[in-house]
Design an enzyme around this catalytic site. Sequence first.
Site, PDB file in Angstrom:
ATOM      1  CE  LYS A  12      -3.963  -2.356   2.033  1.00 12.79           C
ATOM      2  NZ  LYS A  12      -5.105  -2.282   2.984  1.00 12.79           N
ATOM      3  NE  ARG A  89      -6.594 -13.374   4.339  1.00 16.48           N
ATOM      4  CZ  ARG A  89      -6.987 -12.096   4.183  1.00 16.48           C
ATOM      5  NH1 ARG A  89      -6.837 -11.487   3.011  1.00 16.48           N
ATOM      6  NH2 ARG A  89      -7.535 -11.444   5.165  1.00 16.48           N
ATOM      7  CB  THR A  95      -7.704  -6.922   8.951  1.00 17.68           C
ATOM      8  OG1 THR A  95      -7.885  -8.085   8.158  1.00 17.68           O
ATOM      9  CG2 THR A  95      -8.109  -5.694   8.149  1.00 17.68           C
ATOM     10  NE  ARG A 109      -2.861  -6.472   6.516  1.00 20.98           N
ATOM     11  CZ  ARG A 109      -3.959  -7.056   6.072  1.00 20.98           C
ATOM     12  NH1 ARG A 109      -4.534  -8.028   6.771  1.00 20.98           N
ATOM     13  NH2 ARG A 109      -4.493  -6.680   4.935  1.00 20.98           N
ATOM     14  CG  ASN A 119      -4.248  -3.026   6.535  1.00 20.84           C
ATOM     15  OD1 ASN A 119      -4.063  -2.502   5.429  1.00 20.84           O
ATOM     16  ND2 ASN A 119      -5.188  -3.918   6.739  1.00 20.84           N
ATOM     17  CG  HIS A 122      -5.248  -6.692  -1.047  1.00 18.20           C
ATOM     18  ND1 HIS A 122      -6.520  -6.856  -0.551  1.00 18.20           N
ATOM     19  CD2 HIS A 122      -5.146  -7.511  -2.120  1.00 18.20           C
ATOM     20  CE1 HIS A 122      -7.165  -7.743  -1.306  1.00 18.20           C
ATOM     21  NE2 HIS A 122      -6.358  -8.138  -2.277  1.00 18.20           N
TER      22      HIS A 122
END
Length: 126
Positions: A12, A89, A95, A109, A119, A122
């Site tokens: 991000k 993940r 999240t 994260r 965070n 993705h």
Amino acid sequence: MNVLQLTFAILKPHIMKNPISLEKIQKIILTSNFKIVKSKRKIITLHEAEEFYMEHKDKFFYNRLVTFMTSGPSDLYILAKENAIKDWRTLMGPTKVFKAQFEAPDTIRGKYGLSDTRNATHGSGM
Ligand SMILES: Nc1ncnc2c1ncn2[C@@H]1O[C@H](COP(=O)(O)OP(=O)(O)OP(=O)(O)O)[C@@H](O)[C@H]1O
């Protein structure tokens, strides 16, 4: 039989602004045996962000999220590996940033998330 799986990852905009965080996350991708099938650095358009996060349209954070995601370049990756979706993940962690920092501080994260919106990354869901 080993079956390769693809996943879609985004680094991000706040990560892109910090070369040290960017390099560390890129290193995590490579040392976790993901193959980079395709990568692209681009500023996500407002239309793309709105479509991408359509499921969150009615949530309180939707406007904040699409504004943030269009605020500067992101790195987009198609990654390949066995169990790529689950493994990416797991590397990302929870999240929510406080959950990540307290319950999974060694995740991406946990280390690089700044807020629930910012965070860090993705990853595709199942
Ligand atoms: N409570 C919240 N406050 C602010 N932003 C949020 C909140 N919950 C989710 N988000 C943002 O919306 C994105 C999508 O949320 P979702 O619930 O689909 O999480 P996720 O599946 O872990 O994340 P992603 O789809 O980005 O991998 C999150 O990555 C985060 O940037």
